[in-house]
Design an enzyme around this catalytic site. Structure first.
Site, PDB file in Angstrom:
ATOM      1  N   HIS A  46      -5.617  31.199   3.971  1.00  0.00           N
ATOM      2  CA  HIS A  46      -6.712  30.406   3.406  1.00  0.00           C
ATOM      3  C   HIS A  46      -6.549  30.190   1.905  1.00  0.00           C
ATOM      4  CE1 HIS A  46      -8.694  34.446   2.648  1.00  0.00           C
ATOM      5  NE2 HIS A  46      -9.040  33.819   1.544  1.00  0.00           N
ATOM      6  N   GLY A  50      -1.696  39.011  28.750  1.00  0.00           N
ATOM      7  CA  GLY A  50      -2.204  38.176  29.837  1.00  0.00           C
ATOM      8  C   GLY A  50      -3.403  38.761  30.538  1.00  0.00           C
ATOM      9  N   ASP A  75      -4.384  34.915   9.322  1.00  0.00           N
ATOM     10  CA  ASP A  75      -4.728  34.561   7.950  1.00  0.00           C
ATOM     11  C   ASP A  75      -3.644  35.017   6.977  1.00  0.00           C
ATOM     12  OD1 ASP A  75      -6.176  33.359   5.920  1.00  0.00           O
ATOM     13  OD2 ASP A  75      -7.328  35.158   5.492  1.00  0.00           O
ATOM     14  N   GLY A 111     -10.978  35.636  -5.383  1.00  0.00           N
ATOM     15  CA  GLY A 111      -9.768  35.588  -6.195  1.00  0.00           C
ATOM     16  C   GLY A 111      -8.818  36.718  -5.863  1.00  0.00           C
ATOM     17  N   ASN A 112      -9.356  37.826  -5.282  1.00  0.00           N
ATOM     18  CA  ASN A 112      -8.503  38.922  -4.816  1.00  0.00           C
ATOM     19  C   ASN A 112      -7.770  38.575  -3.526  1.00  0.00           C
ATOM     20  OD1 ASN A 112     -10.628  41.190  -6.271  1.00  0.00           O
ATOM     21  ND2 ASN A 112      -8.437  41.602  -6.305  1.00  0.00           N
ATOM     22  N   SER A 113      -8.180  37.512  -2.846  1.00  0.00           N
ATOM     23  CA  SER A 113      -7.562  37.146  -1.573  1.00  0.00           C
ATOM     24  C   SER A 113      -6.049  37.030  -1.713  1.00  0.00           C
ATOM     25  CB  SER A 113      -8.101  35.800  -1.084  1.00  0.00           C
ATOM     26  OG  SER A 113      -8.877  35.949   0.062  1.00  0.00           O
TER      27      SER A 113
END
Length: 510
Positions: A136, A313, A166, A255-257
């Protein structure tokens, strides 16, 4: 005198030969190219030449060494977007779980305004410029820039992105970079000290400390978005996301992402990804993607250019006392198998509906997040052993994981597709976190609504939570279909609309 000179000469010759051998051995061992090496192998080359002797803190916590060695390897990621970039729809639980990517607030586009920008963090994992970050952080970016600790600004390109975890891998063209050492997230213990390193809010490089407060957290932020305009009822979307976060109380913000979560030895154990917040800023808990899962995804990008996922599955639900009571079971721990996919890995191995998964490769498995995390580090063709409770005994089944055909089988169920088409809606299982929020033990969340169909007519929008169908608790598509068969004339749905208000609606079957 002559004897002393001879000894000195021999000593010098020995030193010279030893040095030459050492240099020759290094050149012999030094790879001419890093191409084809995994991240672990690349890091071994780096740390062979750049040894680190940081040891875990003892006594009073001291994070000075770890902070000093990690900070240069964590970078600021700056992104630029097209002015007409569409904003993603709000997650139904977005007020509870916010990512901390520093995006601008939504507003009416101004054609004269500067191009919108975002900020995040990244972790350098190889000396030649490969950087781990969040999907992201870089998704849909027209331009990606990396600001290094020495203040250089370099443009980056995307090597690979994966929405299901992500995670993203980006690359800058430079060499001799400081890197962060990869650790082992399986060894992480609840209660151990950790550091979060990144670029929060409008600040420069920042280090905060806390402890691991939980593991294998599933918070429901990676469920796929559904485009209702292009929705195909014969091929409804599946939720292949993997959420098994490390939870920490180290202070992290927007901002730490994409930044680093490291232990006191300076080893990377997670990629910071989300915070639990009602305000959008830190309120106590942050969540990081385990590094073992991240390593596997990054290696897939390097080797294959895409993520290779292995699938068991099965559809299942996590047992607890309430769910066990609904299912009339005495066992309250494990993963109850709701169904197996025809031709899938589990069915071929002999696993059946009603089995309870208790172990994976001899280790206890009691949470769906933990199972998904472990399987997420594997590829199609890998073999696992599932310990299953059946008839009061644990039986082991050898399962060979399958590839994307497993998800195709999951969406080819004609009965499920027909029901979803008639209702004009698709559903995903509700996360444990969302169930706790609403105080319920069962539920599915509506992921898309087709115009003019039943859900649209009765004003049940995307984000609506269905807790029961015809009085039966539902946790997945198969249970929705089974519950609809309970009454051939009327359908009764109960649940919550996105604002949290309860509803009950009854309508005739057409």
């Amino acid at each position: 005198m002559e004897g002393n000179m001879r000894k000195i000469g021999i000593t010098l010759l020995t030193a010279f030969v030893g040095g030459a051998v050492a240099i020759g051995a290094y050149k012999l061992l030094e790879p001419t190219s890093l191409s084809g090496l995994s991240l672990d192998e690349r890091q071994k080359v780096y740390f062979t030449n750049n040894p680190s002797d940081i040891s875990s803190s003892t006594g009073a916590p001291d994070f000075v060494q770890a902070a000093a060695v990690v900070s240069p390897g964590v970078v600021h990621v700056r992104t630029t977007y097209n002015r007409s970039r569409s904003q993603a729809a709000n997650d139904p639980f977005g007020d509870m779980f916010e990512d901390f990517f520093g995006r601008r607030q939504r507003s009416t586009p101004n054609p004269n305004a500067p191009a919108p920008m975002g900020k995040g963090s990244g972790v350098i994992v190889t000396g030649d410029g490969y950087i781990m970050t969040n999907n992201h952080v870089v998704e849909d970016a027209e331009k990606i820039e990396v600001i290094l600790s020495d203040k250089r600004i370099l443009e980056a390109k995307v090597i690979g992105r994966d929405k299901n975890t992500d995670l993203a891998l980006i690359k800058i063209n430079t060499s001799n970079l400081p890197i962060v050492k990869l650790g082992n997230s399986d060894d992480v213990k609840v209660g151990e000290w950790v550091l979060a390193v990144g670029f929060p809010l409008t600040l420069e490089s920042t280090v905060t400390a806390g402890i691991v407060s939980a593991k294998s957290r599933q918070i429901g932020i990676l469920a796929p978005e559904v485009d209702r305009r292009n929705y195909d009822p014969n091929n409804p979307p599946t939720n292949s996301s993997i959420e098994s976060f490390i939870q920490t109380d180290a202070v992290i913000n927007r901002g730490n992402s994409g930044g680093a979560l490291v232990n006191t030895r300076g080893e990377l154990i997670g990629i910071n990804s989300a915070i639990a917040s009602q305000s959008g800023t830190y309120e106590g808990y942050g969540f990081a993607i385990p590094v073992n899962l991240a390593k596997k995804v990054m290696d897939d990008f390097l080797k294959f250019g895409e993520v290779k996922r292995g699938f068991i599955g099965v559809t299942f639900q996590e047992l607890n006392a309430d769910i066990a009571k609904e299912l009339k079971l005495t066992e309250i721990d494990g993963l109850y198998v709701n169904s197996t996919l025809e031709g899938g890995a589990a069915e071929k191995a002999g696993i059946k509906k009603g089995d309870i998964i208790k172990q994976l490769d001899g280790q206890e498995i009691s949470s769906s997040a933990r199972l998904q995390e472990r399987v997420g580090t594997m590829r199609p063709g890998d073999k696992i052993t599932l310990g299953v409770l059946r008839d009061g005994q644990i039986k082991n089944f050898n399962v060979i994981l399958k590839g994307n055909e497993a998800t195709k089988l999951a969406t080819s169920n004609k009965e499920v597709s027909e029901v979803m088409n008639n209702l004009g809606a698709t559903f995903s299982p509700l996360t444990d976190a969302a169930k706790k929020k609403y105080g319920i033990t069962s539920g599915v969340v509506v992921t898309s609504v087709a115009a003019g169909k039943v859900f649209d007519m009765y004003d049940m929008p995307k984000g609506t939570v269905i807790t029961s169908v015809n009085g039966k608790g539902v946790n997945n598509n198969d249970q929705v279909v089974a519950a609809l068969k309970e009454d051939s004339k009327m359908i009764t749905l109960q649940g919550f609309v996105p604002d949290g208000s309860r509803f009950r609606v009854t309508f005739p079957v057409k």
